[in-house]
Design a protein around this motif. Sequence first.
Motif, PDB file in Angstrom:
ATOM      1  N   SER A   1       0.843  -1.192   0.000  1.00 41.46           N
ATOM      2  CA  SER A   1       0.000   0.000   0.000  1.00 41.46           C
ATOM      3  C   SER A   1       0.877   1.240   0.000  1.00 41.46           C
ATOM      4  CB  SER A   1      -0.892  -0.005   1.249  1.00 41.46           C
ATOM      5  OG  SER A   1      -1.687   1.157   1.292  1.00 41.46           O
ATOM      6  N   LEU A   2       0.444   2.270  -0.723  1.00 45.30           N
ATOM      7  CA  LEU A   2       1.116   3.565  -0.714  1.00 45.30           C
ATOM      8  C   LEU A   2       0.063   4.641  -0.488  1.00 45.30           C
ATOM      9  CD1 LEU A   2       3.592   3.249  -3.730  1.00 45.30           C
ATOM     10  CD2 LEU A   2       4.117   3.064  -1.298  1.00 45.30           C
ATOM     11  N   ARG A   3       0.508   5.820  -0.049  1.00 46.36           N
ATOM     12  CA  ARG A   3      -0.433   6.904   0.237  1.00 46.36           C
ATOM     13  C   ARG A   3      -1.306   7.196  -0.984  1.00 46.36           C
ATOM     14  NH1 ARG A   3       1.004  11.635  -2.168  1.00 46.36           N
ATOM     15  NH2 ARG A   3       3.192  11.907  -2.687  1.00 46.36           N
ATOM     16  N   ASP A   4      -2.544   7.470  -0.720  1.00 48.01           N
ATOM     17  CA  ASP A   4      -3.518   7.802  -1.765  1.00 48.01           C
ATOM     18  C   ASP A   4      -3.608   6.746  -2.869  1.00 48.01           C
ATOM     19  OD1 ASP A   4      -4.020  10.238  -0.442  1.00 48.01           O
ATOM     20  OD2 ASP A   4      -2.367  11.203  -1.504  1.00 48.01           O
ATOM     21  N   LEU A   5      -3.162   5.536  -2.567  1.00 53.34           N
ATOM     22  CA  LEU A   5      -3.155   4.424  -3.532  1.00 53.34           C
ATOM     23  C   LEU A   5      -2.347   4.724  -4.793  1.00 53.34           C
ATOM     24  CD1 LEU A   5      -6.862   3.185  -3.225  1.00 53.34           C
ATOM     25  CD2 LEU A   5      -4.826   2.228  -2.126  1.00 53.34           C
ATOM     26  N   LEU A   6      -1.344   5.615  -4.662  1.00 53.76           N
ATOM     27  CA  LEU A   6      -0.474   5.901  -5.811  1.00 53.76           C
ATOM     28  C   LEU A   6       0.201   4.616  -6.286  1.00 53.76           C
ATOM     29  CD1 LEU A   6       1.266   9.192  -4.634  1.00 53.76           C
ATOM     30  CD2 LEU A   6      -0.387   8.957  -6.497  1.00 53.76           C
ATOM     31  N   PRO A   7       0.470   4.485  -7.587  1.00 55.60           N
ATOM     32  CA  PRO A   7       1.142   3.284  -8.084  1.00 55.60           C
ATOM     33  C   PRO A   7       2.643   3.277  -7.794  1.00 55.60           C
ATOM     34  CG  PRO A   7       0.615   4.748  -9.905  1.00 55.60           C
ATOM     35  CD  PRO A   7      -0.007   5.347  -8.685  1.00 55.60           C
ATOM     36  N   ILE A   8       3.233   4.459  -7.581  1.00 56.69           N
ATOM     37  CA  ILE A   8       4.663   4.552  -7.296  1.00 56.69           C
ATOM     38  C   ILE A   8       4.956   5.828  -6.516  1.00 56.69           C
ATOM     39  CG2 ILE A   8       5.146   5.640  -9.543  1.00 56.69           C
ATOM     40  CD1 ILE A   8       7.901   4.152  -9.473  1.00 56.69           C
ATOM     41  N   VAL A   9       5.915   5.729  -5.607  1.00 59.94           N
ATOM     42  CA  VAL A   9       6.454   6.884  -4.898  1.00 59.94           C
ATOM     43  C   VAL A   9       7.972   6.742  -4.933  1.00 59.94           C
ATOM     44  CG1 VAL A   9       6.694   8.020  -2.655  1.00 59.94           C
ATOM     45  CG2 VAL A   9       4.445   7.213  -3.391  1.00 59.94           C
ATOM     46  N   VAL A  10       8.653   7.841  -5.241  1.00 54.85           N
ATOM     47  CA  VAL A  10      10.120   7.823  -5.342  1.00 54.85           C
ATOM     48  C   VAL A  10      10.684   8.934  -4.473  1.00 54.85           C
ATOM     49  CG1 VAL A  10      12.110   8.062  -6.889  1.00 54.85           C
ATOM     50  CG2 VAL A  10      10.025   6.937  -7.704  1.00 54.85           C
ATOM     51  N   ASP A  11      11.686   8.589  -3.655  1.00 58.88           N
ATOM     52  CA  ASP A  11      12.462   9.635  -2.993  1.00 58.88           C
ATOM     53  C   ASP A  11      13.880   9.575  -3.541  1.00 58.88           C
ATOM     54  OD1 ASP A  11      13.695   7.574  -1.520  1.00 58.88           O
ATOM     55  OD2 ASP A  11      12.655   8.033   0.311  1.00 58.88           O
ATOM     56  N   SER A  12      14.598  10.684  -3.440  1.00 52.71           N
ATOM     57  CA  SER A  12      15.868  10.763  -4.141  1.00 52.71           C
ATOM     58  C   SER A  12      16.832  11.718  -3.456  1.00 52.71           C
ATOM     59  CB  SER A  12      15.637  11.198  -5.594  1.00 52.71           C
ATOM     60  OG  SER A  12      14.743  12.282  -5.636  1.00 52.71           O
ATOM     61  N   ILE A  13      18.105  11.518  -3.762  1.00 46.62           N
ATOM     62  CA  ILE A  13      19.182  12.347  -3.215  1.00 46.62           C
ATOM     63  C   ILE A  13      20.049  12.824  -4.371  1.00 46.62           C
ATOM     64  CG2 ILE A  13      21.163  12.425  -1.651  1.00 46.62           C
ATOM     65  CD1 ILE A  13      19.900   9.952  -0.219  1.00 46.62           C
ATOM     66  N   PHE A  14      20.351  14.119  -4.357  1.00 46.11           N
ATOM     67  CA  PHE A  14      21.173  14.756  -5.388  1.00 46.11           C
ATOM     68  C   PHE A  14      22.361  15.445  -4.726  1.00 46.11           C
ATOM     69  CE2 PHE A  14      16.883  14.531  -6.893  1.00 46.11           C
ATOM     70  CZ  PHE A  14      16.956  14.298  -8.253  1.00 46.11           C
ATOM     71  N   GLU A  15      23.543  15.343  -5.345  1.00 46.48           N
ATOM     72  CA  GLU A  15      24.676  16.163  -4.936  1.00 46.48           C
ATOM     73  C   GLU A  15      24.550  17.478  -5.687  1.00 46.48           C
ATOM     74  OE1 GLU A  15      29.564  16.134  -4.776  1.00 46.48           O
ATOM     75  OE2 GLU A  15      28.516  14.596  -5.923  1.00 46.48           O
ATOM     76  N   VAL A  16      24.716  18.588  -4.967  1.00 53.04           N
ATOM     77  CA  VAL A  16      24.460  19.895  -5.587  1.00 53.04           C
ATOM     78  C   VAL A  16      25.661  20.831  -5.443  1.00 53.04           C
ATOM     79  CG1 VAL A  16      21.982  19.671  -5.237  1.00 53.04           C
ATOM     80  CG2 VAL A  16      23.343  20.872  -3.522  1.00 53.04           C
ATOM     81  N   ILE A  17      25.709  21.788  -6.347  1.00 51.20           N
ATOM     82  CA  ILE A  17      26.692  22.864  -6.274  1.00 51.20           C
ATOM     83  C   ILE A  17      26.139  23.890  -5.293  1.00 51.20           C
ATOM     84  CG2 ILE A  17      27.820  24.728  -7.547  1.00 51.20           C
ATOM     85  CD1 ILE A  17      27.440  22.898 -10.079  1.00 51.20           C
ATOM     86  N   THR A  18      26.878  24.113  -4.220  1.00 49.03           N
ATOM     87  CA  THR A  18      26.413  25.071  -3.220  1.00 49.03           C
ATOM     88  C   THR A  18      26.968  26.444  -3.549  1.00 49.03           C
ATOM     89  OG1 THR A  18      28.262  24.458  -1.785  1.00 49.03           O
ATOM     90  CG2 THR A  18      26.161  23.339  -1.401  1.00 49.03           C
ATOM     91  N   GLU A  19      26.223  27.441  -3.141  1.00 51.30           N
ATOM     92  CA  GLU A  19      26.635  28.827  -3.440  1.00 51.30           C
ATOM     93  C   GLU A  19      27.607  29.344  -2.412  1.00 51.30           C
ATOM     94  OE1 GLU A  19      23.212  30.900  -5.806  1.00 51.30           O
ATOM     95  OE2 GLU A  19      22.508  30.272  -3.833  1.00 51.30           O
TER      96      GLU A  19
END
Length: 152
Positions: free
Chosen positions: A134-152
Amino acid sequence: MEPSAEIRLEQLGVVLPVASEPAAKYANYVISNGLLFVSGKGPAGNPRGKLGKDFTTDEGYQFARQTGIEVLAVVKEALGSLDRVKRVVKVQGFVNADPAFEEPHKVLNGFSDFMLDVFGERGVHARSVLGASSLRDLLPIVVDSIFEVITE
């Protein structure tokens, strides 16, 4: 040098939507120590159902790609430009699946392929995918992610 992620997105004909709001009490994203953590996102339009019962693997692939668009909308909101992404580091997908469904990895390829289309080699990432009952709101997919970023 690889083309800009912003140019690649334009070449793909993708216009990012306004970033969706969190579904509960959490932040859409957090930036810490040069990493951007994006909270779990699902596909636009809030489709409801399970892979292997209500949707095919190919439909799931498209939902995962749409989820990539939703995630990049948050990334752009957080950074102002996708060109501040050094690389996609980690992707974790949760696929709302019938217990007999054996292809969550093929569904998540829609997200992974989209990251490669936008970021080129910087889009290669580590990942994991889990079938969920089961996923929230019966969504078929949920993805979380991590990005390396250029900081200012």
